[in-house]
Enzyme design. Structure first.
Site, PDB file in Angstrom:
ATOM      1  CG  ASP A   1      -3.891   7.848  -1.017  1.00 27.92           C
ATOM      2  OD1 ASP A   1      -4.020   7.626   0.201  1.00 27.92           O
ATOM      3  OD2 ASP A   1      -3.437   8.911  -1.488  1.00 27.92           O
TER       4      ASP A   1
ATOM      5  CG  ASP B   1      -0.254   8.705   1.948  1.00 26.27           C
ATOM      6  OD1 ASP B   1      -0.944   8.141   1.069  1.00 26.27           O
ATOM      7  OD2 ASP B   1       0.223   8.088   2.923  1.00 26.27           O
TER       8      ASP B   1
ATOM      9  CG  ASP C   1      -4.872   4.061   2.658  1.00 22.96           C
ATOM     10  OD1 ASP C   1      -6.016   3.624   2.454  1.00 22.96           O
ATOM     11  OD2 ASP C   1      -4.533   5.241   2.399  1.00 22.96           O
TER      12      ASP C   1
ATOM     13  CG  ASP D   1       3.768 -11.450   1.345  1.00 22.47           C
ATOM     14  OD1 ASP D   1       4.697 -12.233   1.595  1.00 22.47           O
ATOM     15  OD2 ASP D   1       3.539 -10.980   0.225  1.00 22.47           O
TER      16      ASP D   1
ATOM     17  CG  ASP E   1       9.204 -12.863   0.670  1.00 25.05           C
ATOM     18  OD1 ASP E   1       8.717 -12.511  -0.418  1.00 25.05           O
ATOM     19  OD2 ASP E   1      10.336 -12.507   1.056  1.00 25.05           O
TER      20      ASP E   1
ATOM     21  CD  GLU F   1       8.658 -15.220  -3.841  1.00 28.12           C
ATOM     22  OE1 GLU F   1       8.839 -14.451  -4.788  1.00 28.12           O
ATOM     23  OE2 GLU F   1       9.167 -15.044  -2.719  1.00 28.12           O
TER      24      GLU F   1
ATOM     25  CG  HIS G   1       4.961  -8.152  -5.706  1.00 29.78           C
ATOM     26  ND1 HIS G   1       4.556  -9.458  -5.497  1.00 29.78           N
ATOM     27  CD2 HIS G   1       6.026  -7.971  -4.902  1.00 29.78           C
ATOM     28  CE1 HIS G   1       5.339 -10.019  -4.608  1.00 29.78           C
ATOM     29  NE2 HIS G   1       6.234  -9.139  -4.226  1.00 29.78           N
TER      30      HIS G   1
END
Ligand code: GLC
Length: 533
Positions: A24, A28, A32, A101, A203, A266, A327
């Site tokens: 970060d 926040d 990023d 992605d 994906d 994927e 993930h």
């Protein structure tokens, strides 16, 4: 070893960054692009060759970016297009490839295409999504289930039809039988490729085409109680349709028109179905992800078997690849335990084919147990309590021992484990025998060792907890000997000749040791051995 040039993706090592959780820079609590840029020297120091970023595009974040509302923008949460351009340039300056992605199966329900599509039955974009009339009883058109729980069909009051969503209702599936949809997504690909990105991880690529007749899926006779409810039916008609390979070949042509870029798919399918994703005459994805190590029973014999089956099933000329974490799946350190995580690292980085690392695995991050009030993953929210939650493998990168692990100035979007005060990059970098040091040494060794990069794979007969194989190229070879169990083993195979030298042990304390007949392995130890000249 080969940096750019032809087929860099065969020689390279990929590193997946989950942008929300890497660094970060705005305070926040969410990672990023500027944060990733700041941490690029770290990525470079690992010795990897390519970065894959999970989605960074504008999104309502119902599925944390896998619900895209603008394919050619950057989510403000992650920064600006300038931030992206800066990251891409810096990556390239550092000899790193960057892949994005691509999420072509579905958009967000907030995407302007879907807003138009749902507006009326005769909207020009109506057919861009999958709309069907209700069944005779008014219920969903068929029995297809959402991977995230419940029916895959959502009734839309305005037009009196259902739309299909393989995942969340906020992720309506695009209709890939419509040529305009295809053209629009290929334009998206060109947009990023023109900017210079080096390829895509696509994906749920096996989902793109659905049965033209929308037949009911058959029940799954092997469904096990306690598994996610969508497994009660097979996906015979909702995924993996023959026509999908035409679509992938089209995507591949877009990729190839830009030179040496890569298309990774994927695909969670059984081996023989997976292989079809290389395409006829290798016209499909260059690398359909091989997830076999994510779900295998962690034993020498099972792993030996999956390597054998995979090597045997590969079409001629197809390039293999191996994945140890991502993930969506529990962290490898928790699946196999901290000791075996080091053996797993050696396995991943010595198998034949491109390895993909998942951020944090190189520092041994484990699956964090998430308290109910901290759950963010929509899958866990919809299907609670049976262990499908993915938050535990998406926790912030542990950079240092400070309160928020150097990830952020504020409380991060997901909790940190208490052990981050010890298990962090600063500490593990200072420890020359840490798992991080092991990863770096293995990567450096692989890159300097032709047999490990391009060599053939030859299994060597072994029993019990031992897994042994040889990698050979141009008359040279190395032997990898892994102890998948906790007990010591005296290895006496004729494959390890008198005078062989240990190049590296997973304990990082035997480099240069000359072997005199017997190789004494400790429990949970792996070594790479070089035979005498
Ligand atoms: C893929 C992604 C996963 C996402 C799903 C729906 O499996 O890896 O994170 O939830 O697709 O887009």
């Amino acid at each position: 070893m080969a940096q750019g040039g032809e087929n860099w993706w065969r020689h390279g090592i990929f590193y997946q960054i989950y942008p929300r959780s890497f660094q970060d820079s705005t305070g926040d609590g969410v990672g990023d692009l500027a944060g990733i840029l700041r941490r690029l020297p770290y990525v470079k120091s690992l010795g990897v060759d390519a970065i894959w970023l999970s989605p960074i595009f504008p999104s309502p974040m119902a599925d944390f970016g896998y619900d895209i509302s603008d394919y050619t923008g950057i989510a403000p949460l992650f920064g600006t297009m300038e931030d992206f351009d800066a990251l891409l340039a810096a990556a390239h300056d550092n000899g790193l490839k960057l892949i994005l992605d691509l999420v072509p199966n579905h958009t967000s329900d907030q995407h302007p295409w879907f807003v138009e599509s749902r507006a009326s039955r005769d909207n020009p974009r109506r057919d861009w999504y999958v709309w069907r009339d209700p069944a005779a009883d008014g219920g969903p058109p068929n029995n297809w289930l959402s991977e995230f729980g419940g029916s895959a069909w959502q009734f839309d009051e305005t037009t009196g039809q259902y739309y299909y969503h393989a995942f969340l209702a906020q992720q309506p599936d695009l209709n890939w039988r419509n040529p305009d949809v295809r053209a629009a997504i290929y334009d998206v690909m060109r947009f990023w490729l023109e900017k210079g990105v080096d390829g895509f991880r696509v994906d749920v690529i096996w989902h793109l085409i659905k049965d033209a007749e929308f037949r009911d899926n058959p029940p799954n006779p092997h469904y096990v109680e306690g598994r996610p409810p969508h497994e009660k039916i097979l996906t015979q008609y909702s995924t993996d349709q023959a026509e999908v390979h035409d679509v992938i070949a089209e995507m591949r042509r877009v990729i190839d028109s830009f030179g040496d870029r890569v298309l990774i798919g994927e695909v969670y399918l059984p081996l023989h179905r997976l292989m079809a994703y290389y395409g006829n005459d290798l016209s499909g994805a260059q690398m359909p992800f091989n997830f076999a190590l994510l779900s295998t029973f962690w034993s020498a014999r099972s792993i030996e078997q999956i390597i054998h089956d995979y090597e045997k099933a590969l079409p001629k000329g197809a390039w293999p690849n191996w994945v140890l974490g991502n993930h969506d799946r529990p962290r490898v350190a928790s699946r196999v335990g901290a000791e075996q995580a080091r053996v797993a690292a050696m396995l991943l980085l010595t198998l034949r084919g491109t390895p993909t690392l998942y951020y944090g695995d190189e520092i041994g991050m484990h699956q964090l147990a998430i308290a109910p009030e901290d759950v963010r993953d929509p899958f866990e929210k919809n299907v609670p309590g049976i262990g499908v939650g993915r938050d535990g493998c998406r926790t912030p990168m542990q950079w240092d021992s400070s309160q928020f692990a150097g990830f952020s100035e504020t409380r991060p979007w997901l909790p940190l484990p208490e052990d981050h005060v010890h298990e962090n990059v600063v500490n593990l970098d200072a420890d020359t025998r840490s798992i991080l040091s092991l990863y770096k040494r293995l990567i450096a060794l692989r890159k300097g060792c032709l047999p490990l990069v391009v060599g053939d794979y030859h299994p060597i007969a072994a029993q019990g907890d031992l897994l042994i194989y040889r990698r050979d190229a141009e008359g040279r070879g190395v032997i990898v000997v892994l102890n998948l169990g906790p007990e010591p083993i005296a290895v006496t195979t004729s494959a390890i000749r008198f005078g062989s030298e240990i190049l590296i042990s997973t304990f990082l304390d035997r480099e240069g040791e000359k072997l005199e007949g017997v190789l004494d392995l400790r429990g949970n130890e792996g070594v790479i051995v070089m035979p005498p000249a």
